[in-house]
Design a protein around this motif. Structure first.
Motif, PDB file in Angstrom:
ATOM      1  N   MET A 267     -22.388   0.693   9.986  1.00 49.38           N
ATOM      2  CA  MET A 267     -22.180   1.892   9.184  1.00 49.38           C
ATOM      3  C   MET A 267     -21.922   1.478   7.740  1.00 49.38           C
ATOM      4  N   SER A 268     -22.588   2.122   6.806  1.00 55.60           N
ATOM      5  CA  SER A 268     -22.325   1.904   5.391  1.00 55.60           C
ATOM      6  C   SER A 268     -21.413   3.025   4.882  1.00 55.60           C
ATOM      7  N   TYR A 269     -20.430   2.641   4.088  1.00 61.15           N
ATOM      8  CA  TYR A 269     -19.499   3.625   3.551  1.00 61.15           C
ATOM      9  C   TYR A 269     -20.198   4.479   2.492  1.00 61.15           C
ATOM     10  N   LYS A 270     -19.982   5.781   2.545  1.00 64.58           N
ATOM     11  CA  LYS A 270     -20.551   6.699   1.566  1.00 64.58           C
ATOM     12  C   LYS A 270     -19.619   6.927   0.383  1.00 64.58           C
ATOM     13  N   PHE A 271     -18.325   6.870   0.636  1.00 64.44           N
ATOM     14  CA  PHE A 271     -17.345   7.213  -0.391  1.00 64.44           C
ATOM     15  C   PHE A 271     -16.405   6.047  -0.708  1.00 64.44           C
ATOM     16  N   ALA A 272     -15.842   5.424   0.304  1.00 64.40           N
ATOM     17  CA  ALA A 272     -14.951   4.276   0.081  1.00 64.40           C
ATOM     18  C   ALA A 272     -15.794   3.019  -0.062  1.00 64.40           C
ATOM     19  N   THR A 273     -16.607   2.994  -1.106  1.00 72.86           N
ATOM     20  CA  THR A 273     -17.618   1.947  -1.246  1.00 72.86           C
ATOM     21  C   THR A 273     -17.047   0.619  -1.739  1.00 72.86           C
ATOM     22  N   GLU A 274     -15.895   0.673  -2.411  1.00 73.06           N
ATOM     23  CA  GLU A 274     -15.274  -0.558  -2.896  1.00 73.06           C
ATOM     24  C   GLU A 274     -14.321  -1.112  -1.846  1.00 73.06           C
ATOM     25  N   ASN A 275     -14.434  -2.403  -1.588  1.00 71.97           N
ATOM     26  CA  ASN A 275     -13.546  -3.051  -0.613  1.00 71.97           C
ATOM     27  C   ASN A 275     -12.251  -3.448  -1.309  1.00 71.97           C
ATOM     28  N   ILE A 276     -11.379  -2.456  -1.495  1.00 73.29           N
ATOM     29  CA  ILE A 276     -10.133  -2.623  -2.257  1.00 73.29           C
ATOM     30  C   ILE A 276      -9.081  -3.348  -1.409  1.00 73.29           C
ATOM     31  N   ASN A 277      -8.187  -4.053  -2.084  1.00 71.55           N
ATOM     32  CA  ASN A 277      -7.053  -4.683  -1.410  1.00 71.55           C
ATOM     33  C   ASN A 277      -5.989  -3.618  -1.136  1.00 71.55           C
ATOM     34  N   TYR A 278      -5.763  -3.334   0.129  1.00 72.99           N
ATOM     35  CA  TYR A 278      -4.815  -2.288   0.517  1.00 72.99           C
ATOM     36  C   TYR A 278      -3.502  -2.869   1.042  1.00 72.99           C
ATOM     37  N   GLU A 279      -3.144  -4.072   0.606  1.00 73.08           N
ATOM     38  CA  GLU A 279      -1.974  -4.738   1.183  1.00 73.08           C
ATOM     39  C   GLU A 279      -0.672  -3.964   0.957  1.00 73.08           C
ATOM     40  N   ASP A 280      -0.607  -3.150  -0.095  1.00 75.19           N
ATOM     41  CA  ASP A 280       0.608  -2.377  -0.339  1.00 75.19           C
ATOM     42  C   ASP A 280       0.897  -1.385   0.782  1.00 75.19           C
ATOM     43  N   TYR A 281      -0.144  -1.031   1.555  1.00 77.47           N
ATOM     44  CA  TYR A 281      -0.001  -0.064   2.643  1.00 77.47           C
ATOM     45  C   TYR A 281       0.126  -0.745   4.009  1.00 77.47           C
ATOM     46  N   SER A 282       0.254  -2.053   4.027  1.00 78.64           N
ATOM     47  CA  SER A 282       0.314  -2.773   5.299  1.00 78.64           C
ATOM     48  C   SER A 282       1.492  -2.299   6.146  1.00 78.64           C
ATOM     49  N   SER A 283       1.236  -2.128   7.423  1.00 79.80           N
ATOM     50  CA  SER A 283       2.286  -1.712   8.342  1.00 79.80           C
ATOM     51  C   SER A 283       3.363  -2.793   8.416  1.00 79.80           C
ATOM     52  N   GLY A 284       4.619  -2.405   8.208  1.00 82.49           N
ATOM     53  CA  GLY A 284       5.723  -3.350   8.254  1.00 82.49           C
ATOM     54  C   GLY A 284       6.083  -3.939   6.902  1.00 82.49           C
ATOM     55  N   ARG A 285       5.274  -3.679   5.907  1.00 88.78           N
ATOM     56  CA  ARG A 285       5.550  -4.186   4.550  1.00 88.78           C
ATOM     57  C   ARG A 285       6.507  -3.219   3.849  1.00 88.78           C
ATOM     58  N   VAL A 286       6.025  -2.053   3.485  1.00 89.18           N
ATOM     59  CA  VAL A 286       6.882  -0.957   3.046  1.00 89.18           C
ATOM     60  C   VAL A 286       6.892   0.117   4.121  1.00 89.18           C
ATOM     61  N   LEU A 287       5.713   0.487   4.582  1.00 88.70           N
ATOM     62  CA  LEU A 287       5.639   1.431   5.696  1.00 88.70           C
ATOM     63  C   LEU A 287       6.309   0.819   6.924  1.00 88.70           C
ATOM     64  N   TYR A 288       7.035   1.652   7.644  1.00 91.36           N
ATOM     65  CA  TYR A 288       7.767   1.191   8.821  1.00 91.36           C
ATOM     66  C   TYR A 288       6.821   0.972  10.004  1.00 91.36           C
ATOM     67  N   ASN A 289       7.199   0.067  10.874  1.00 91.76           N
ATOM     68  CA  ASN A 289       6.475  -0.086  12.134  1.00 91.76           C
ATOM     69  C   ASN A 289       7.462  -0.367  13.254  1.00 91.76           C
ATOM     70  N   GLN A 290       6.977  -0.287  14.473  1.00 84.36           N
ATOM     71  CA  GLN A 290       7.798  -0.640  15.627  1.00 84.36           C
ATOM     72  C   GLN A 290       6.875  -0.997  16.778  1.00 84.36           C
ATOM     73  N   HIS A 291       7.415  -1.726  17.722  1.00 81.70           N
ATOM     74  CA  HIS A 291       6.617  -2.175  18.869  1.00 81.70           C
ATOM     75  C   HIS A 291       6.046  -0.973  19.629  1.00 81.70           C
ATOM     76  N   GLY A 292       4.774  -1.061  19.987  1.00 82.35           N
ATOM     77  CA  GLY A 292       4.137   0.007  20.755  1.00 82.35           C
ATOM     78  C   GLY A 292       3.404   1.022  19.912  1.00 82.35           C
ATOM     79  N   THR A 293       3.432   0.848  18.580  1.00 80.93           N
ATOM     80  CA  THR A 293       2.698   1.761  17.712  1.00 80.93           C
ATOM     81  C   THR A 293       1.555   1.013  17.040  1.00 80.93           C
ATOM     82  N   THR A 294       0.585   1.764  16.553  1.00 82.30           N
ATOM     83  CA  THR A 294      -0.586   1.157  15.922  1.00 82.30           C
ATOM     84  C   THR A 294      -0.725   1.637  14.479  1.00 82.30           C
ATOM     85  N   SER A 295      -1.385   0.810  13.674  1.00 84.51           N
ATOM     86  CA  SER A 295      -1.748   1.225  12.323  1.00 84.51           C
ATOM     87  C   SER A 295      -3.210   1.693  12.368  1.00 84.51           C
TER      88      SER A 295
END
Length: 245
Positions: free
Chosen positions: A1-29
Motif C-alpha cells: 500500500m502506498s500512502y496517499k496523505f502521510a507521505t513523509e516518513n516522519i520520526n514519531y518518537e515523541d509519541y512512543s508508548s511508554g515515553r510520554v504516553l502511558y503504557n501497561q502490560h496487556g495493552t497495544t500501541s
C-alpha cells in the motif's frame, strides 16, 4: 500500500508508548503514521461533502487510547470532541491517563513524573522523555481550542450502551484480535462486529465515516453501510464505511 496523505516518513518518537504516553502490560500501541493516514482519508471524504470540521471522533474499542491520543496531538485543530470507550474497566483507566495528556494539566503532571524518574534513576531515556513532553506541551499550548474529551466504560456491541455520545463524524477503531487483546463478552467475532456497527448507526452524523482496522481475513459487512475505501498494510486491513441514508 502506498500512502496517499502521510507521505513523509516522519520520526514519531515523541509519541512512543511508554515515553510520554502511558503504557501497561496487556495493552497495544498503534503505528502513528498509519493513524495519520487513516484520519486524513476520513477527513478528505468529509471535506468533499462540505464538512470542513472541526470533527467529533469516537473509538468504541479504545483500549489504552493510544490511537485517540496521537490523533489529538497530530490533528487537534481539526477535532472538537474525542470519545473513547471500552468494556475493560482496567484498561480504561489507562485510556483516561493518556487522554489527559491532551490537556496542559495532564501533561504537566506527566512531566513532573518524568522529572522524578530522572532524579531517582538518571537514565538518558528519561531525559529524552522529558524533552518529548516539552515538545508535546508546545503543541497543546498552540491549539486554538481545548478538545472536549469523554472516556467511559461501555460494551459497544450491546444495544443502548453508547448513549453518552453526541452525533459522531468519524469513528476509528482497531478491532480486538490476537493473543494480547480479544473480544470480551462475545464468543462470535462476526456477530460482535455486526452488532458494533449496528449500535453505532443512531450515533453517527448523516455523512459520517467509520474506519475499521482488523486483521486481513476478517469480513466487514453490514447492509446499512457502504464501503468507500479499503487498503492493507502489513497484517492489517483498513476499511472505510459510510452509513446508508
Amino acid at each position: 500500500m502506498s500512502y496517499k496523505f502521510a507521505t513523509e516518513n516522519i520520526n514519531y518518537e515523541d509519541y512512543s508508548s511508554g515515553r510520554v504516553l502511558y503504557n501497561q502490560h496487556g495493552t497495544t500501541s498503534f503505528p502513528v503514521r498509519l493513524t495519520s493516514e487513516i484520519f486524513q482519508r476520513c477527513t478528505n471524504i468529509l471535506k468533499q461533502d462540505g464538512n470542513l470540521g472541526p470533527y467529533s471522533i469516537y473509538d468504541p474499542c479504545c483500549g489504552g487510547a493510544y490511537l485517540l491520543t496521537t490523533i489529538g496531538y497530530l490533528f487537534g485543530e481539526d477535532i472538537l470532541k474525542i470519545y473513547g470507550s471500552d468494556v475493560d474497566t482496567t484498561v480504561l483507566e489507562l485510556a483516561k491517563k493518556n487522554l489527559s495528556l491532551l490537556t496542559e494539566e495532564g501533561l504537566k503532571n506527566r512531566a513532573e513524573q518524568i522529572r522524578q524518574m530522572i532524579s531517582e534513576y538518571g537514565k538518558e531515556s528519561h531525559n529524552e522523555a522529558l524533552q518529548s513532553s516539552l515538545k508535546l506541551m508546545n503543541t497543546i499550548k498552540h491549539m486554538s481550542h481545548r478538545i472536549n474529551i469523554n472516556c467511559f466504560t461501555s460494551d459497544a456491541t450491546k444495544p443502548n450502551n453508547i448513549n453518552k455520545i453526541d452525533p459522531i463524524d468519524i469513528v476509528i477503531t482497531d478491532l480486538p484480535y490476537g493473543k494480547i487483546v480479544d473480544w470480551i463478552g462475545s464468543s462470535n467475532e462476526d456477530e460482535a462486529i455486526f452488532n458494533l456497527l449496528d449500535n453505532m448507526l443512531t450515533k453517527l452524523s448523516n455523512n459520517a465515516v467509520v474506519a475499521i482496522v482488523s486483521r486481513k481475513k476478517i469480513s466487514i459487512n453490514h447492509p446499512k453501510y457502504k464501503r468507500v475505501d479499503h487498503f492493507k498494510i502489513g497484517k492489517r486491513q483498513i476499511i472505510l464505511l459510510r452509513p446508508l441514508l
